[in-house]
Design a protein around this motif. Structure first.
Motif, short mmCIF file in Angstrom:
data_model
loop_
_atom_site.label_atom_id
_atom_site.label_comp_id
_atom_site.label_asym_id
_atom_site.label_seq_id
_atom_site.Cartn_x
_atom_site.Cartn_y
_atom_site.Cartn_z
N PRO A 416 28.31 28.07 3.92
CA PRO A 416 28.07 28.59 5.27
C PRO A 416 26.60 28.37 5.66
O PRO A 416 25.69 28.83 4.95
N ILE A 417 26.38 27.67 6.75
CA ILE A 417 25.02 27.32 7.15
C ILE A 417 24.75 27.84 8.56
O ILE A 417 25.52 27.57 9.49
N SER A 418 23.67 28.58 8.70
CA SER A 418 23.28 29.09 10.02
C SER A 418 21.87 28.65 10.41
O SER A 418 21.50 28.72 11.57
N ARG A 419 21.10 28.19 9.40
CA ARG A 419 19.73 27.75 9.67
C ARG A 419 19.51 26.40 8.99
O ARG A 419 19.96 26.18 7.88
N GLU A 440 36.69 16.47 -5.44
CA GLU A 440 36.80 17.53 -4.44
C GLU A 440 35.56 17.54 -3.55
O GLU A 440 34.44 17.37 -4.04
N PRO A 441 35.75 17.79 -2.24
CA PRO A 441 34.61 17.74 -1.33
C PRO A 441 33.82 19.04 -1.30
O PRO A 441 34.27 20.08 -1.77
N VAL A 442 32.62 18.93 -0.76
CA VAL A 442 31.82 20.10 -0.40
C VAL A 442 32.09 20.39 1.07
O VAL A 442 32.24 19.48 1.88
N TYR A 443 32.19 21.67 1.41
CA TYR A 443 32.53 22.07 2.78
C TYR A 443 31.36 22.78 3.45
O TYR A 443 31.25 24.01 3.40
N PRO A 444 30.43 22.06 4.09
CA PRO A 444 29.42 22.74 4.91
C PRO A 444 30.10 23.35 6.14
O PRO A 444 30.95 22.71 6.77
N LEU A 445 29.73 24.58 6.47
CA LEU A 445 30.46 25.33 7.49
C LEU A 445 29.51 25.92 8.52
O LEU A 445 28.48 26.51 8.17
N SER A 446 29.87 25.78 9.78
CA SER A 446 29.16 26.44 10.87
C SER A 446 30.17 27.26 11.67
O SER A 446 31.21 26.75 12.06
N ILE A 447 29.86 28.53 11.89
CA ILE A 447 30.75 29.43 12.63
C ILE A 447 30.12 29.77 13.97
O ILE A 447 28.95 30.17 14.05
N LEU A 482 32.94 21.61 8.54
CA LEU A 482 33.81 22.53 9.28
C LEU A 482 33.02 23.23 10.37
O LEU A 482 31.99 23.85 10.08
N THR A 483 33.46 23.15 11.60
CA THR A 483 32.87 23.90 12.70
C THR A 483 33.98 24.74 13.31
O THR A 483 34.85 24.21 14.02
N ASN A 484 33.98 26.02 13.01
CA ASN A 484 35.06 26.91 13.43
C ASN A 484 34.58 27.94 14.43
O ASN A 484 33.39 28.29 14.47
#
Length: 833
Positions: A416-419, A440-447, A482-484
């Motif tokens: 989970p990345i916010s900055r 298996e992939p790495v999942y960088p995520l922005s919410i 992932l951008t959710n």
């Protein structure tokens, strides 16, 4: 029925194509609902509907060309899905399992069927073998059941699927040979056509189909609707070519599924469409068509028909049972897995029907055998779904409670990345944690939170992740950004982890804490409470490459957590990948119990252990051991778990303030084994769940308190215990009121705990109060609505103290418990008191 339909201007069977289709769709809708009402599998309901409304029942529907066509399509679809969903890696590892089961489930029924035909029905050897081949073959009618239970990739299911292809192919070869013998066509040309053409067909499909699939499905701009049509075309064209090559079309459909297995992602839109079309239309049509074959009236024709039908049914059921039991024993499967294999392989349909029709057409079988075959199909297709569903559910429960080793978990990591400044450090940490060779992939995520400007938020998230994606791809690491959009960031992180089956979440923390933070802050605290994944929170103060040593702190009883081994493996992997030494601080007894976990690495990387006698002394004294370049790692626990104690909630913020220039990580082990949830074992025995004896008693519970000060609430609760003297009561009230201002522990939102070791009690005392109006306490996140007081003897062993704390925390975190406390007027109205 016919006169009533005639009064409506309709004849039986129904001939209007629109009405036929509408009626069948109504059956597909209502039959599963009716089956669930009487606790039968949905498949049984559809087959029963075919019997009742088919040509030999009420006669409303005829098994015409359209029904036969869609029925064949449904059967081919079942085999296509089986090939598409089979675990190819498991097949490669255990190909011998499929071969062994295929030969056993072909051989035992062939032997028993031959004996039955020759001894009971006075058949010749060739005719008896043809009869026996019907018992050897089977159809995966119940494969949709295991798919819905999530067992499509289970080892037992993979074995059953592979064995199906082998036994059906052998049964069809027997059919072809016996038919050629009866017709006097057993020449060299026959053998040439049988084996050479079949071999060429199979090899051609396995070479051409994957290349066609890659050419079409990997196009960046391919239309999703055309992709689905392309897949269907491949299935049915290949199925027809299998028929031309002397094989059943179902084998061609299965081969296409195998070829496209690696090209269609499990969670893709194309896979969703494939499942929807099959589960909603094609497969139900097949099941209805099977039911329409059954003519119950034939049983009342003569006694010989009864004898033939009963003999065939008994041999079909017993021979497949023996085959599943023998194969399960040889392959090391448990009883549940063997029963599941039996449920999958006992169903007779397609190949069986083909064999009896061929035998009847060339004069080898009479009407009694045809009738017995239809009844055998009916009975096995009723028994198979029931056996499969019951054993499948049991196996699914066993799989859910079975511990998963580090090797069996998917090596996926959610970031989970916010900055922007956190992105690089989290990716560096993920690189250290990834196992070599994993794809298996790495999942960088922005919410992005729901709001008025969602579009710009999503665009900003994509820009934020772009740099991480480029860095990962440059390093050769597969990445899935992932951008959710979600109601809040914490809920979005939890949902993303669940949807992508990610076992490890890495999150960045700035080290700041507020009076409204229980551990880290609103977002990270929510993730911690709502997921049982392994959760690693890191405050980065300097680059990871600058670390020299890692100081690992393990609280008492941390090794009783179900995910402890995995957490230690992750920490050791970081230390090994970063080439830094590891110093483990743990109780002496834990170091003994977990000797293998703390053994020095074979690669020579340093590992030291330091035993402590007091957790408080270890935490307070760690500052004297920390040097420049040290990375401090704490293995913590969630509230209510065996190792949890209130101090674990305060340590992260305290360390962040004390060690400003040091990297700091807190690891919360995930529930990866049978110890998850209420089954976790406490030190000394017993269960950690709410199912254990409740920590609360009705006599020491006060509900509906209207007091507006914590001092008065404490006083009222202390009065529920009969103390020896007023001075004791007054002392306890003063002590607890002092604790309420400095050492209150927030267990969950609106629930606080005051606890102390006092000489005034000889056994544990727990008091519980629920307030009508909330109170405010310094250092507590939310308004207080529930107050718990825990008093323990001064000589109570630490493990007993933690046992009580875990029981209290689990009881309070039970869904709806605090709400019932606030709503109830009497303690008797609250379950668990």
């Amino acid at each position: 029925m016919q006169s009533y339909m005639a009064s409506l201007g309709m004849t039986l069977p129904v001939e209007d194509p629109v009405l036929i289709f509408g009626f069948i769709m109504a059956l597909i809708l209502l039959a599963p609902i009716a089956a669930r009402k009487v606790r039968l599998p949905e498949i049984v309901g559809l087959i029963a509907a075919g019997i009742i409304f088919g040509p030999y029942g009420l006669g409303i529907l005829e098994r015409g060309e359209s029904v036969e066509l869609l029925g064949m399509v449904g059967l081919m679809y079942i085999m296509f899905q089986a090939g598409l969903e089979i675990d190819l890696e498991q097949v490669k590892r255990n190909v011998s399992h499929s071969v062994i089961f295929g030969l056993i489930t072909f051989g035992i029924p062939l032997f028993m069927g031959t004996v039955l035909g020759m001894s009971a029905y006075a058949m010749s050897f060739a005719v008896a073998v043809l009869l026996a081949s019907m018992f050897s073959s089977h159809t995966l009618v119940t494969f949709p059941v295991v798919t819905k239970l999530g067992l499509a990739k289970a080892p037992a299911v993979t074995t059953a699927i592979g064995g199906t292809i082998i036994t059906d192919t052998l049964a069809l070869l027997v059919l072809a040979i016996v038919a050629a013998t009866a017709q006097g066509d057993l020449s060299g040309a026959f053998w040439f056509r049988l084996f050479l053409i079949m071999t060429v067909y199979v090899v051609a499909v396995l070479i051409i189909a994957p290349r066609l699939g890659r050419w079409f499905l990997r196009k960046p701009k391919s239309d999703e609707n055309l992709e689905f049509v392309f897949v269907l075309a491949m299935v049915f064209i290949t199925g027809y070519l299998a028929h031309v090559a002397g094989l059943e079309p179902i084998i061609g459909a299965f081969l296409v599924g195998l070829c496209l297995n690696a090209l269609i992602p499990e969670r893709s839109l194309l896979m969703t469409r494939i499942h929807f079309t099959g589960d909603a239309i094609f497969i139900p049509f097949f099941l209805l068509s099977v039911g329409m074959l059954v003519d119950v009236r034939l049983l009342f024709s003569d006694l010989f028909t009864w004898a033939v039908a009963i003999g065939m049914i008994v041999v079909a059921l017993l021979s497949k049972l023996f085959a599943a039991a023998v194969a399960g024993k040889l392959l090391g499967y448990g009883r549940t897995e063997s029963t599941l294999i039996y449920g999958l392989s006992v169903n007779q349909a397609a190949a069986t029907l083909a064999a009896v029709l061929v035998g009847f057409n060339i004069g080898l079988f009479d009407d009694a055998v045809v009738t017995g075959t239809i009844m055998m199909i009916a009975v096995t297709c009723f028994a198979g779904p029931i056996i499969t569903e019951r054993s499948g559910r049991k196996l699914a429960e066993e799989e859910a409670s079975r511990p998963h080793s580090l090797e069996t978990l998917p090596q996926r990591i959610l970031l989970p990345i916010s900055r922007r400044e956190d992105a690089r450090h989290l990716l560096d940490l993920a690189m250290l944690l990834r196992q070599k060779g994993t794809n298996e992939p790495v999942y960088p995520l922005s919410i992005t939170e729901e709001g008025t400007d969602v579009e710009s938020g999503v665009a900003a998230g994509e820009r934020l992740l772009a740099h991480t994606v480029v860095r990962a791809l440059t390093a050769g690491i597969p990445v899935t950004p992932l951008t959710n959009v979600d109601l809040n960031v914490g809920a979005g992180i939890v949902r993303s982890a669940r949807e992508n089956r990610v076992p490890l979440i890495l999150a960045a923390w700035d080290g700041a804490s507020t009076s409204r933070s229980r551990v880290f802050g609103r977002v990270l605290d929510e993730v911690l409470e709502r997921t049982n994944r392994t959760f690693m929170v890191t405050r980065i103060a300097s680059t990871i490459s600058s670390a020299r040593r890692m100081q690992l702190l393990l609280p008492p009883f941390a090794d009783h957590e179900p995910g402890f081994d995995l957490a230690i493996s992750l920490v050791r992997r970081i230390a090994g990948a970063a080439s830094i030494s590891l110093i483990v601080h743990a109780p002496h007894d834990m170091l003994k119990r977990c000797e293998s976990l703390f053994a020095p690495d074979k690669d020579g990387s340093g590992l030291e252990t330091e035993a402590y006698s007091s957790w408080k002394a270890c935490v307070d004294g760690i500052g004297s051991r920390v040097e420049d370049g040290d990375w401090i790692v704490l293995v913590s626990a969630r509230a209510g778990e065996v190792a949890w104690q209130p101090s674990l909630n305060r340590i992260p913020s305290a360390f962040a303030s004390r060690f400003v220039a040091h990297n700091l990580s807190v690891v919360f082990p995930g529930d990866t084994g049978p110890g998850s949830g209420e089954g976790a074992k406490l030190p000394g025995g017993g269960a950690a769940g709410v199912a254990a004896v409740s920590p609360f008693s009705r006599e020491r519970t006060l509900l509906g308190l209207k007091d507006r000060s914590i001092d008065r609430v404490v006083s009222r609760l202390v009065e529920t215990v009969g103390w020896e003297s007023r001075s004791t009561r007054r002392y306890l009230v003063e002590l607890l009121n002092r604790y309420s201002r400095s050492e209150a522990v927030e267990l969950t939102e609106s629930v606080v705990l005051l606890h102390a070791h006092v000489a005034a009690v000889s056994e544990t005392v727990v008091m519980l109060g629920a307030l009508k109006e909330p109170l405010s306490l310094a250092g507590i996140t939310a308004p207080v609505r529930v107050v718990i007081i825990l008093l323990n003897p001064v000589d109570l062993p630490p493990e007993e103290h933690l046992r009580v704390l875990a029981r209290i925390a689990r009881a309070i975190r039970t869904p709806g418990f605090t709400e019932r406390l606030q709503e109830a007027e009497k303690a008797e109205d609250v379950p668990g008191l």
